[in-house]
Enzyme design. Structure first.
Site, mmCIF file in Angstrom:
data_model
loop_
_atom_site.group_PDB
_atom_site.id
_atom_site.type_symbol
_atom_site.label_atom_id
_atom_site.label_comp_id
_atom_site.label_asym_id
_atom_site.label_seq_id
_atom_site.Cartn_x
_atom_site.Cartn_y
_atom_site.Cartn_z
ATOM 1 C CB CYS A 1 -2.677 0.762 8.490
ATOM 2 S SG CYS A 1 -1.244 0.578 7.484
ATOM 3 C CG HIS B 1 -2.106 -0.712 1.272
ATOM 4 N ND1 HIS B 1 -2.578 -1.378 2.382
ATOM 5 C CD2 HIS B 1 -3.032 -0.921 0.294
ATOM 6 C CE1 HIS B 1 -3.722 -1.970 2.091
ATOM 7 N NE2 HIS B 1 -4.023 -1.718 0.830
HETATM 8 N N1 ARG Z 1 -3.901 -6.962 6.590
HETATM 9 C C1 ARG Z 1 -4.247 -5.754 5.975
HETATM 10 C C2 ARG Z 1 -4.195 -5.905 4.463
HETATM 11 O O1 ARG Z 1 -3.346 -6.567 3.983
HETATM 12 C C3 ARG Z 1 -3.365 -4.640 6.411
HETATM 13 C C4 ARG Z 1 -3.791 -3.313 5.870
HETATM 14 C C5 ARG Z 1 -2.890 -2.216 6.222
HETATM 15 N N2 ARG Z 1 -3.452 -0.995 5.817
HETATM 16 C C6 ARG Z 1 -2.775 -0.011 5.196
HETATM 17 N N3 ARG Z 1 -3.388 1.091 4.945
HETATM 18 N N4 ARG Z 1 -1.577 -0.168 4.768
HETATM 19 O O2 ARG Z 1 -5.015 -5.402 3.762
#
Ligand code: ARG
Length: 699
Positions: free
Chosen positions: A264, A168
């Site tokens: 996050c 991300h």
């Molecule tokens: N386990 C989640 C996923 O893989 C973690 C999300 C983390 N969020 C972020 N905005 N980076 O989607």
């Protein structure tokens, strides 16, 4: 506390690592402690509450990643683009987030199905509100960016993520107050790094090291001058403090196990709108059409690879699969690229695969005038070996003198428009060169499954070199050479000195005698060692009968060179009765033209060796005109040179003991090339035997 700044969070009551959808989750299933997670989350919440208002959304069982509210959607003013999760493991969160936004009076925009976008996890506003940085490559699709630009009426800058660990944008990128940027450059492709550097001046860029990046230092919540993160090295803390930031660390290790941290776990739901900023997006899209044995020949997957690997994205608009084994398929793809430059890069490669723009969208080529001799306009089109056509004045014009790595020049003549391949160095001021990728198409013969398999067979077959397979290939090549000779065609041989060292010279001499060779292209060395063998019985000082070095043999080739220099030329040596056998002798005797192209390591050279390389290239090209087959015998250098000058459609046979050379040369992406991994002396002897057999049969 600033009342106007609000964040959305979600308590980790239902949080766990239940599945693996990013590399951090690997090996961590059910390994996080909910108590510790709760404690860490509460601390984070407490810190944020000192600087802003925290709102909560109800956690839901079965949706353990809902704690990561950054992925709920992307908010600007009273508008929100709801997330469309890539993985089904998170898709169930969407309605809960949607309900929360609607409840709070936001206008919710929803992307088409199958167009993933993961909210503020992948889209971050410049903190001055000047534009939106949007990531793509793992979770969000590039094609979602134009929707966001339109709905939120903002400028979008697309950045391509390259490292799976930073899947991300908010895991490796964090815009800060005052136009600063905290980021981890290796997470992006070079093109995106350039975009970042164009927008953020060096003194505002805080590039972090991998050690900080894997501690999620970029996953930071920034409120005015405060930055809240899991952990930062002393060095990073100092750098942040030096630009006026207060760094607050708070451990979030339980969330790192799911691939998330401070940023996050929060979603800023109050993003001020700057009314003077409007939708703007450099993302470009266009439609292309492919036709042929798209599945059988793998063209469709090659095209998709090209698009994605170059940084674009695609949508299949339609795919007409040919029903019968022999029928061809057609496909129309919508290709998107983050901007014009990447689009041109993708299109050039797609044109090489035979892609065309559908008739309703066909445009003329762009033409620019050459303003300096020997220099093409920037952005000039680089040619391939495939037959090419260019569209000028709404007409398709076939390009003449097709070769690789040239430019295309168009000219109005009495016979109408003509287009020609021209080397950079031959360009003249005032000539009209084609630039860009508009209105250019290459014609590829549809390659069937059988043809492709045959090619692979010949290749690999020879690669594993069962002798029988080499023999089978030689049979086929002999048959074709025989046909070419009998029909008055043209076979060109390019050969290296290994031909002589491996005892192939008598066989090559036979081929010339029997009229199978119509020109010989090589370097100084093949001629030197061939003549050495004819005059002294050695090749590089090795006795060719006994296979052992003779004493003083290392001087042989120089003596030979001296001898020929004395005669004035190779032909002179033949005339004077000095040279009476061998490859070069047969060339002279049978009027087979040859070009010896010089190189830096040449001894002598022989009087015939052309040391002006530009002239040598021109002479090669002249002899290659109209060739039906090129036999490439153990010379990588001359073979590559020849390959570049030869259009598709000419059969190429590449023989080398080194499989890497064979692969490099025979893979012209076409069926006309055959690679044979074997000893070249042996190959030539088999070839002569086989041709003799054919002659015996026909007599
Ligand atoms: N386990 C989640 C996923 O893989 C973690 C999300 C983390 N969020 C972020 N905005 N980076 O989607």
């Amino acid at each position: 506390m600033t009342d106007s700044i609000r964040f959305l969070m979600c308590s980790p009551d239902k949080y766990d690592v239940d599945y693996v959808i990013n590399p951090w989750m690997e090996g961590n299933i059910h390994k996080s402690s909910r108590d510790r997670a709760l404690e860490q989350w509460q601390k984070l919440c407490y810190i944020i509450k000192e600087h802003a208002v925290v709102e909560l959304v109800e956690p839901q069982s079965g949706w353990p990643d809902m704690v990561f509210t950054a992925n709920a959607g992307l908010v600007l003013g009273k508008n929100v683009v709801l997330s469309r999760f890539l993985h089904k493991e998170r898709q169930g969160e969407e309605p809960y987030f949607k309900a929360w936004f609607e409840d709070k009076g936001y206008t919710v925009y929803e992307l088409p199905l199958d167009l993933p976008f993961e909210g503020a996890g992948d889209a971050l506003f410049d903190r001055e509100g000047r534009w939106l940085w949007a990531g793509y490559g793992f979770r969000s699709e590039l094609d979602s960016h134009p929707y966001i630009a339109k709905w939120l009426d903002t400028e979008v800058v697309s950045l391509r993520l390259m490292d799976e660990r930073f899947y991300h944008l908010d895991t490796c990128f964090c815009p800060l107050t005052g136009g600063y940027l905290l980021y981890y450059p290796p997470a992006f492709d070079s093109y995106s790094n350039r975009l970042i550097e164009m927008r953020v001046p060096p003194e505002k860029r805080i590039a972090i090291a991998e050690a900080d990046a894997v501690n999620f230092a970029c996953n930071t919540v920034n409120i005015d001058q405060v930055v809240v993160m899991n952990q930062a090295s002393d060095e990073l803390k100092q750098r942040l403090e030096a630009v006026g930031m207060t760094v607050i660390e708070t451990p979030l290790t339980e969330f790192l196990k799911a691939g998330g941290a401070a940023k996050c776990l929060t979603l800023r739901v109050t993003e001020p709108v700057r009314t003077e900023i409007h939708a703007k997006i450099p993302v470009e899209s266009r439609t292309i059409r492919l036709e042929g044995h798209l599945l059988d020949s793998g063209i469709i997957s090659k095209a998709i690879d090209v698009i994605v690997e170059t940084g674009g994205s695609f949508q299949v608009l339609n795919f007409n699969l040919g029903e019968q084994r022999q029928s061809t398929s057609t496909a129309e793809l919508k290709v998107s690229a983050p901007d014009h430059e990447v689009m041109e890069e993708i299109m050039t490669q797609l044109i090489d695969l035979g892609a065309v723009t559908p008739p309703q969208e066909v445009c003329d080529t762009n033409i620019e005038t050459v303003t300096q001799d020997g220099v093409a306009p920037d952005d000039f089109y680089v040619t391939t070996i495939y037959p090419t056509e260019v569209r000028v004045n709404c007409e398709w014009v076939k390009v003449e003198n097709q070769r690789m790595d040239a430019t295309i020049v168009v000219k109005e003549t009495d016979q109408g428009l003509v287009a020609n391949c021209k080397l950079l160095r031959d360009l003249k001021v005032g000539e009209q060169a084609i630039v860009g990728v508009e209105g250019i198409r290459t014609i590829r013969k549809p390659e069937s499954r059988e043809q492709r398999n045959k090619k692979e067979f010949s290749f690999m077959g020879a690669g594993v070199s069962s002798e029988r397979r080499v023999e089978l290939l030689v049979e086929q090549i002999a048959w074709e050479m025989r046909q070419i000779r009998d029909q008055g065609g043209k076979v060109i041989v390019t050969a290296g000195p290994v031909v002589i060292h491996t005892g192939g010279s008598q066989h090559l001499a036979r081929l010339i005698q029997d009229g199978y060779v119509h020109a010989l292209l090589g370097g100084n060395a093949i001629a030197v060692h061939d003549i050495e063998q004819s005059l002294l019985g050695t090749s590089l000082g090795v006795d060719m009968k006994r296979g052992v070095p003779v004493s003083g043999g290392h001087r042989h080739h120089l003596k030979v060179i001296n001898h020929i220099r004395n005669c004035g030329s190779i032909a002179g040596a033949v005339e004077q009765g000095v040279l009476t056998k061998g490859v070069m002798y047969e060339c002279v005797k049978h009027n087979v033209p040859f070009v010896l192209a010089g190189s830096i390591r040449d001894d002598g050279p022989l009087p015939d060796t052309q040391m002006d390389l530009i002239k040598a290239q021109q002479e090669y090209a002249t002899l290659l005109k109209g060739a039906d087959m090129v036999l490439m015998l153990s010379t990588m250098l001359h073979s590559i040179g020849v390959g570049n000058m030869t259009p598709a459609g000419v059969k190429m046979v590449c023989v080398d003991i080194n499989p890497a050379v064979v692969t490099k040369l025979s893979d012209r992406g076409s069926i006309e090339s055959v690679g044979v991994v074997t000893d070249v002396g042996l190959f030539l002897s088999l070839l002569v035997q086989q041709l003799d057999k054919l002659t015996a049969k026909s007599e």
